[in-house]
Each structure stands twice: as structure tokens, then as C-alpha cells.
Enzyme design. Sequence first.
Site, PDB file in Angstrom:
ATOM      1  N   ASP A  87       0.820  -1.222   0.000  1.00 47.26           N
ATOM      2  CA  ASP A  87       0.000   0.000   0.000  1.00 47.26           C
ATOM      3  C   ASP A  87       0.850   1.266   0.000  1.00 47.26           C
ATOM      4  O   ASP A  87       0.344   2.366  -0.219  1.00 47.26           O
ATOM      5  CB  ASP A  87      -0.978   0.002   1.188  1.00 47.26           C
ATOM      6  CG  ASP A  87      -0.268  -0.142   2.523  1.00 47.26           C
ATOM      7  OD1 ASP A  87       0.641   0.663   2.835  1.00 47.26           O
ATOM      8  OD2 ASP A  87      -0.619  -1.061   3.288  1.00 47.26           O
ATOM      9  N   ASP A 139       8.930 -11.874  -5.182  1.00 51.87           N
ATOM     10  CA  ASP A 139       8.921 -12.643  -3.938  1.00 51.87           C
ATOM     11  C   ASP A 139       9.974 -12.098  -2.959  1.00 51.87           C
ATOM     12  O   ASP A 139      11.179 -12.232  -3.183  1.00 51.87           O
ATOM     13  CB  ASP A 139       9.219 -14.105  -4.312  1.00 51.87           C
ATOM     14  CG  ASP A 139       9.193 -15.020  -3.094  1.00 51.87           C
ATOM     15  OD1 ASP A 139       9.070 -14.522  -1.959  1.00 51.87           O
ATOM     16  OD2 ASP A 139       9.302 -16.243  -3.297  1.00 51.87           O
ATOM     17  N   ASP A 158       6.650  -5.839   6.285  1.00 52.68           N
ATOM     18  CA  ASP A 158       5.275  -5.339   6.397  1.00 52.68           C
ATOM     19  C   ASP A 158       4.380  -6.311   5.650  1.00 52.68           C
ATOM     20  O   ASP A 158       3.919  -6.037   4.545  1.00 52.68           O
ATOM     21  CB  ASP A 158       5.205  -3.924   5.807  1.00 52.68           C
ATOM     22  CG  ASP A 158       3.802  -3.356   5.875  1.00 52.68           C
ATOM     23  OD1 ASP A 158       2.923  -3.987   6.488  1.00 52.68           O
ATOM     24  OD2 ASP A 158       3.585  -2.272   5.296  1.00 52.68           O
TER      25      ASP A 158
HETATM   26  N1  PUT Z   1       0.424  -5.277   7.094  1.00 52.41           N
HETATM   27  C1  PUT Z   1      -0.855  -5.473   7.691  1.00 52.41           C
HETATM   28  C2  PUT Z   1      -0.832  -6.278   8.917  1.00 52.41           C
HETATM   29  C3  PUT Z   1      -1.855  -7.353   9.005  1.00 52.41           C
HETATM   30  C4  PUT Z   1      -3.094  -6.968   9.655  1.00 52.41           C
HETATM   31  N2  PUT Z   1      -4.063  -7.992   9.836  1.00 52.41           N
END
Ligand code: PUT
Length: 283
Positions: A87, A139, A158
Amino acid sequence: MANPPGWIDEVFEGVRYGLAGRVIAEQASPFQTVTIIESERYGKGLLLDGCWMTAERQERHYHECLVHPALCSAAAVERVLVIGGGDGGTARECLRHPGVRHLDMVEIDGLVVEWSQQHLPTIGGGCWSDPRFHLTVGDGIAWAANAPDASYDVVIVDGSDPAGPAEGLFNRAFFEHCRRLLRPGGVFATQSESPEAFREVHLAMVRLLREVFGHADPMYGWVPMYPSGWWSWTFAAPDGRRYLEPDSVRAAVVADGCEIWSPRWQRGAFEAVPAAIERDLNR
Ligand code: PUT
């Protein structure tokens, strides 16, 4: 015709974590089902395989806390690797640090990047066009295995939850590569799930990171849209617990623009280890 408004829920072990809103786009990528929603409370948001990932008016709770303890404490921050983070929010927060010269982001799912740019542009902000930012759709586990020793000052994971494409981001072989990639004085950071909703996963991650890196500590805060709302991030470093102490000069550059993170908030968050988790970790 637009989807009608209703409730969009992440359902997890007998509990529903939901927002009032409507689905505006949904598609199966080669890796997972990607859903974009529009909610009244937190604006547009993203789910992967039905699990909440982020939303426009809540993402700072998560991204600031994942990034700044690491970027404010590594010996240098010239080269940063972000695995996942499609994101763009983690990259955006990293690039607020002027010492970052090169950031590699390796995200497995091109649809997550494409739809985040299209529907959630404020989350990535300027990261997508920043000349320091280098995106690879691929990947991240293979990237970590193939990158040279000591090639990054900070490595940040992340990922989504430990099922589907993110499963391999929670194991020893992957963490060992992340350690190998760190330069002296480097810091590793990862989201480490909820101490309530994913208690056993959380405990296993912290234990494993302590074994692999020698030093690792969880930090606790809140991401209200995630299961239980109570979340954790874990930081690790081979040469000591340097992530506990933010450099005051670096912190001053970013803290004013933060909604949640500050050096004071961070001190409390590292101290806020739930009693039973602390006992279990010390066993
Ligand atoms: N990167 C998001 C974390 C996961 C949340 N359920």
C-alpha cells in the site's frame, strides 16, 4: 451498479471486526482476493483474503509505529529494504527520513500496488515517484535469500497475516536471511500480530527473533480495525537493544508530522508488555 452499503467484516475465531461501508472493487489476484472498500469512519480501505490491511484514516496507527523505532535507531539509514508493504505507507514513512538514500520495496502482489495507487493514493503519498524508491513486484523471501550479506541498514517486514502469501515471512530461514542482510548497527522490524487475537503466533515470533538476532523486543499499540484492536511490532538487532532509544535528531525531523509515534509514545509502548506475555516470554 455500485454495491449497496452494509457491513464489511473480518471474521476471526467467533468475532467480527467490521466497518459500515461498501465494496468498490474486488478481484482475485494470483495470490489472494484483493478488496477495496469505502467506509464512513475510516475512508477507503484494503482487505486481503477478507482480512483488514489498511484504511486511509487509520493507517498511521500502524505505519508510523513499524517504521520510526527502526529508522531512528539504526547506526545508519542509507539503505532500507521493505518486504511487503504494497500500500506504500511503510515506504512513505521511511522516506520522511532524509538519511535514506535508497529504498528497495519488494511486494509480491502487483494488484495490491496498482489498486493502492489508484484507490488509496494518500497512503503511499509521494513514495511512488520518489527517486530513492525502487519497487520490485516479486517474492520478498527470494529477495532476502539472494541479496548480498550486509547490504541494508534497516530491514522492515510489512506482511499480511501468517496464512496465504505471507506465511513464509514468519519462519527461521527467512529471519536468518534478514539478519544476514543487516550491516553493523542495523535494525530489523516486523509487524508481529495481536497479543490477544493471535497470541501464540505473537509469542512464537518474539521467541524466534530473540534466538535468531540475539536481541528482540515487542512494542504494543492499537490499530482499531485489526482483530482485537491491540497490535504489536517487534524490533530486533544483532548488536544490542539499540531500537529502544530513538536518536533525538532523527526523531525531531519526523515526530511533528506523526499522529501516533513520538519518542515518549515509543517508551511507553515498549514498556506496555502484558503481564502474562512477559511471563511467557521469560519462561
Ligand atoms: N500489514 C498489515 C498487517 C496485518 C493486519 N491484519
